[in-house]
Design a protein around this motif. Sequence first.
Motif, PDB file in Angstrom:
ATOM      1  N   SER A  26     -55.814 -85.485   8.552  1.00  0.00           N
ATOM      2  CA  SER A  26     -55.498 -84.506   9.580  1.00  0.00           C
ATOM      3  C   SER A  26     -54.129 -84.032   9.731  1.00  0.00           C
ATOM      4  O   SER A  26     -53.526 -83.743  10.753  1.00  0.00           O
ATOM      5  CB  SER A  26     -56.123 -85.114  10.958  1.00  0.00           C
ATOM      6  OG  SER A  26     -57.401 -85.512  10.950  1.00  0.00           O
ATOM      7  N   ALA A  27     -53.447 -83.587   8.524  1.00  0.00           N
ATOM      8  CA  ALA A  27     -52.034 -83.297   8.607  1.00  0.00           C
ATOM      9  C   ALA A  27     -52.035 -81.707   8.806  1.00  0.00           C
ATOM     10  O   ALA A  27     -53.040 -81.056   8.733  1.00  0.00           O
ATOM     11  CB  ALA A  27     -51.327 -83.572   7.316  1.00  0.00           C
ATOM     12  N   TRP A  29     -51.215 -78.353   7.273  1.00  0.00           N
ATOM     13  CA  TRP A  29     -51.241 -77.539   5.941  1.00  0.00           C
ATOM     14  C   TRP A  29     -50.508 -76.275   6.037  1.00  0.00           C
ATOM     15  O   TRP A  29     -50.509 -75.653   6.968  1.00  0.00           O
ATOM     16  CB  TRP A  29     -52.633 -77.575   5.369  1.00  0.00           C
ATOM     17  CG  TRP A  29     -53.409 -78.852   4.890  1.00  0.00           C
ATOM     18  CD1 TRP A  29     -53.584 -79.997   5.896  1.00  0.00           C
ATOM     19  CD2 TRP A  29     -53.787 -79.203   3.782  1.00  0.00           C
ATOM     20  NE1 TRP A  29     -54.301 -80.877   5.126  1.00  0.00           N
ATOM     21  CE2 TRP A  29     -54.257 -80.453   3.753  1.00  0.00           C
ATOM     22  CE3 TRP A  29     -53.535 -78.632   2.597  1.00  0.00           C
ATOM     23  CZ2 TRP A  29     -54.694 -81.174   2.907  1.00  0.00           C
ATOM     24  CZ3 TRP A  29     -53.861 -79.354   1.271  1.00  0.00           C
ATOM     25  CH2 TRP A  29     -54.458 -80.491   1.548  1.00  0.00           C
ATOM     26  N   ARG A  31     -50.031 -72.378   5.600  1.00  0.00           N
ATOM     27  CA  ARG A  31     -50.931 -71.181   5.554  1.00  0.00           C
ATOM     28  C   ARG A  31     -49.759 -70.111   5.164  1.00  0.00           C
ATOM     29  O   ARG A  31     -48.850 -69.805   5.729  1.00  0.00           O
ATOM     30  CB  ARG A  31     -51.503 -70.920   6.928  1.00  0.00           C
ATOM     31  CG  ARG A  31     -52.585 -71.858   7.196  1.00  0.00           C
ATOM     32  CD  ARG A  31     -53.319 -71.353   8.396  1.00  0.00           C
ATOM     33  NE  ARG A  31     -54.349 -72.265   8.798  1.00  0.00           N
ATOM     34  CZ  ARG A  31     -54.574 -72.598  10.112  1.00  0.00           C
ATOM     35  NH1 ARG A  31     -53.845 -72.230  10.855  1.00  0.00           N
ATOM     36  NH2 ARG A  31     -55.327 -73.534  10.332  1.00  0.00           N
ATOM     37  N   ARG A  36     -51.140 -61.461  13.000  1.00  0.00           N
ATOM     38  CA  ARG A  36     -52.511 -61.555  13.738  1.00  0.00           C
ATOM     39  C   ARG A  36     -53.470 -60.680  13.841  1.00  0.00           C
ATOM     40  O   ARG A  36     -54.658 -60.809  13.845  1.00  0.00           O
ATOM     41  CB  ARG A  36     -52.072 -62.292  15.272  1.00  0.00           C
ATOM     42  CG  ARG A  36     -53.010 -62.207  16.396  1.00  0.00           C
ATOM     43  CD  ARG A  36     -53.839 -63.677  16.274  1.00  0.00           C
ATOM     44  NE  ARG A  36     -54.776 -63.719  17.160  1.00  0.00           N
ATOM     45  CZ  ARG A  36     -56.047 -64.528  17.198  1.00  0.00           C
ATOM     46  NH1 ARG A  36     -55.925 -65.410  15.931  1.00  0.00           N
ATOM     47  NH2 ARG A  36     -56.776 -64.559  17.955  1.00  0.00           N
ATOM     48  N   MET A  43     -61.028 -61.658   9.964  1.00  0.00           N
ATOM     49  CA  MET A  43     -62.182 -62.755  10.660  1.00  0.00           C
ATOM     50  C   MET A  43     -63.174 -62.267  11.228  1.00  0.00           C
ATOM     51  O   MET A  43     -64.192 -62.703  11.412  1.00  0.00           O
ATOM     52  CB  MET A  43     -61.188 -63.528  11.695  1.00  0.00           C
ATOM     53  CG  MET A  43     -60.213 -64.494  10.997  1.00  0.00           C
ATOM     54  SD  MET A  43     -59.629 -65.722  12.252  1.00  0.00           S
ATOM     55  CE  MET A  43     -58.823 -64.635  13.397  1.00  0.00           C
ATOM     56  N   HIS A 137     -62.410 -80.261   4.322  1.00  0.00           N
ATOM     57  CA  HIS A 137     -61.329 -79.052   4.669  1.00  0.00           C
ATOM     58  C   HIS A 137     -60.265 -80.000   5.546  1.00  0.00           C
ATOM     59  O   HIS A 137     -59.062 -79.241   5.586  1.00  0.00           O
ATOM     60  CB  HIS A 137     -61.914 -77.954   5.633  1.00  0.00           C
ATOM     61  CG  HIS A 137     -62.718 -76.791   4.678  1.00  0.00           C
ATOM     62  ND1 HIS A 137     -61.967 -75.884   4.615  1.00  0.00           N
ATOM     63  CD2 HIS A 137     -63.624 -76.791   4.256  1.00  0.00           C
ATOM     64  CE1 HIS A 137     -62.554 -74.810   3.828  1.00  0.00           C
ATOM     65  NE2 HIS A 137     -63.672 -75.367   3.414  1.00  0.00           N
ATOM     66  N   THR A 138     -60.427 -80.824   6.125  1.00  0.00           N
ATOM     67  CA  THR A 138     -59.286 -81.303   6.721  1.00  0.00           C
ATOM     68  C   THR A 138     -58.345 -81.984   5.947  1.00  0.00           C
ATOM     69  O   THR A 138     -57.130 -82.126   6.111  1.00  0.00           O
ATOM     70  CB  THR A 138     -59.963 -82.666   7.745  1.00  0.00           C
ATOM     71  OG1 THR A 138     -60.672 -82.071   8.732  1.00  0.00           O
ATOM     72  CG2 THR A 138     -58.795 -83.331   8.546  1.00  0.00           C
ATOM     73  N   HIS A 260     -52.624 -75.891  -0.142  1.00  0.00           N
ATOM     74  CA  HIS A 260     -53.802 -75.484  -0.984  1.00  0.00           C
ATOM     75  C   HIS A 260     -53.346 -74.928  -2.121  1.00  0.00           C
ATOM     76  O   HIS A 260     -54.125 -74.757  -3.225  1.00  0.00           O
ATOM     77  CB  HIS A 260     -54.816 -74.665  -0.180  1.00  0.00           C
ATOM     78  CG  HIS A 260     -55.278 -75.414   0.942  1.00  0.00           C
ATOM     79  ND1 HIS A 260     -55.345 -75.247   2.093  1.00  0.00           N
ATOM     80  CD2 HIS A 260     -56.364 -76.574   0.942  1.00  0.00           C
ATOM     81  CE1 HIS A 260     -56.072 -75.964   2.925  1.00  0.00           C
ATOM     82  NE2 HIS A 260     -56.623 -77.028   2.236  1.00  0.00           N
ATOM     83  N   PRO A 290     -60.311 -70.496   6.685  1.00  0.00           N
ATOM     84  CA  PRO A 290     -61.909 -70.813   6.407  1.00  0.00           C
ATOM     85  C   PRO A 290     -62.461 -69.818   7.433  1.00  0.00           C
ATOM     86  O   PRO A 290     -63.765 -69.715   7.401  1.00  0.00           O
ATOM     87  CB  PRO A 290     -62.160 -72.180   6.930  1.00  0.00           C
ATOM     88  CG  PRO A 290     -61.020 -72.759   7.349  1.00  0.00           C
ATOM     89  CD  PRO A 290     -59.713 -71.879   7.140  1.00  0.00           C
ATOM     90  N   MET A 291     -61.841 -69.411   8.389  1.00  0.00           N
ATOM     91  CA  MET A 291     -62.615 -68.279   9.309  1.00  0.00           C
ATOM     92  C   MET A 291     -62.965 -66.933   8.803  1.00  0.00           C
ATOM     93  O   MET A 291     -63.579 -66.233   9.419  1.00  0.00           O
ATOM     94  CB  MET A 291     -61.695 -68.066  10.338  1.00  0.00           C
ATOM     95  CG  MET A 291     -61.156 -69.207  11.217  1.00  0.00           C
ATOM     96  SD  MET A 291     -62.149 -69.536  12.513  1.00  0.00           S
ATOM     97  CE  MET A 291     -61.876 -68.222  13.563  1.00  0.00           C
TER      98      MET A 291
END
Lengths: 365, 104
Positions: A26-27, A29, A31, A36, A43, A137-138, A260, A290-291
């Motif tokens: 649960s770190a 990551w 991006r 925004r 999204m 994913h986490t 990733h 992932p959204m």
Amino acid sequence: MGRERLERYSLVGPDSRAAVDAGLASADWYRSAVPRKRMKELMRRSDGPAVRDTTLWLGLMVVLAGVGTLFWGSWWCVPFFAAYGVLYGSASDSRWHECGHGTAFRTRWMDEVVYQIASFMVMRDPTASRWSHTRHHTDTLVLGRDPEIQAMRPARLAKLLANFVGLVDVPVAMRLMVLHVVGRLSAEEADYVPETERPKVFRTARIWFAIYAVVIASAIVSGSWLPVVLVGGPALYGRYMLYVYGLTQHSGLGENVLDHRLNTRTVRMNVINRFLYSNMNYHVEHHMFPMVPYHRLPELHEEIKGDLAPAYPSIWAAYRELVPAVLRQLKDQSYYVRRELAPGATPFHEPSAVNDGRALPLIPA
Amino acid sequence: MPQWIPACATDDVDPEDVIPFDHAGESYAVYRSPDDVYYATAGHCSHERELLCDGLVMGGVIECPKHNGRFDYTSGKAMGAPVLVDLRTYPTKVEDGTVYIEVS
């Protein structure tokens, strides 16, 4: 060879606890930066593309199954069932994936209906696999945490090759279904499926069990394999493309990393493969954000490609890299492919020595 | 003791969007609904410690950016896997173009 290292992938082994203690679970990551306003555009959900693609997917299956059934008993049925099998046994994987994320459609019930259908076809319990994928994913490619690592170090080559025709996945799925029918989970499932969700797993297994019982009874009563070729069987004979696509995602790349770009590939594919795979070839983009619905991933790729390693130009190019890497990892489990980022990209996010893609032991020998 | 804290100007949040707000070491998410009503919830998803302000607002729903878990941000209600625990919500009010949230 490498048996001890393989044990590190167990979700219920000592490395699972060690990964948590080392801050790998649960770190935070990396991006890529996207304004925004632009991210909100990307999204945004709509039903149109997924309605079109789902209609095409299921419509083709009905036509191919119908023509294949008409030709049943002659060799002419083979090409029709071969195509039907890929749509059933392979294309269902990315439909399971997109609808599991809840991003394919804007309308929630449409997502859920397609998710249930695709889960049945790909033989993954819809509840347990949703939690499994949530964990993927986490903690993507974190040893002892990620339940969806396909090519371990060393890779279990016989299993990987057998799975091109589902010879491991399908028997395992059947064993799990029977376990769920009697109201139990595997030890690994118990690690990520919450108590409150478990009744759903057991109910689904009982429904599926009944469906398969009807299919098998139909085959016996009719004295024909046709019912099995139509339902259940394609998870074997049509599964190979699931692995052709799926192995490009992470195989041979870094483990225990928090970026990733170090453990995931984006591969350019033609329009047919992108339809079958629901644009999951844009896999770095999907893991970072992932959204974003599958049909907007090409735009997201254009937005952030300057911050990534160059995309692989083809499936072939990806395999030219991953096959030698996986074979080399049979002997050297500290080896992984480390790519060069595009000029001007933000350097790799490697906050500590633990995030070395070699995934050196966390527990002293 | 509960107190009203100014969180942002009304124009700081677009309609059907969310922004972050930090106060006294706590993170909050401030929402503006499509019909211009303001709401506030805890800043992090109840599933994993992910900031909701990076998520997607759709009508009265916020979707977490990490695992797509959805909440009704008007009530905090978790809408299904992978989110099973409701979000904490906070009362809001608007005065002179400022959005206030009531924190304890």
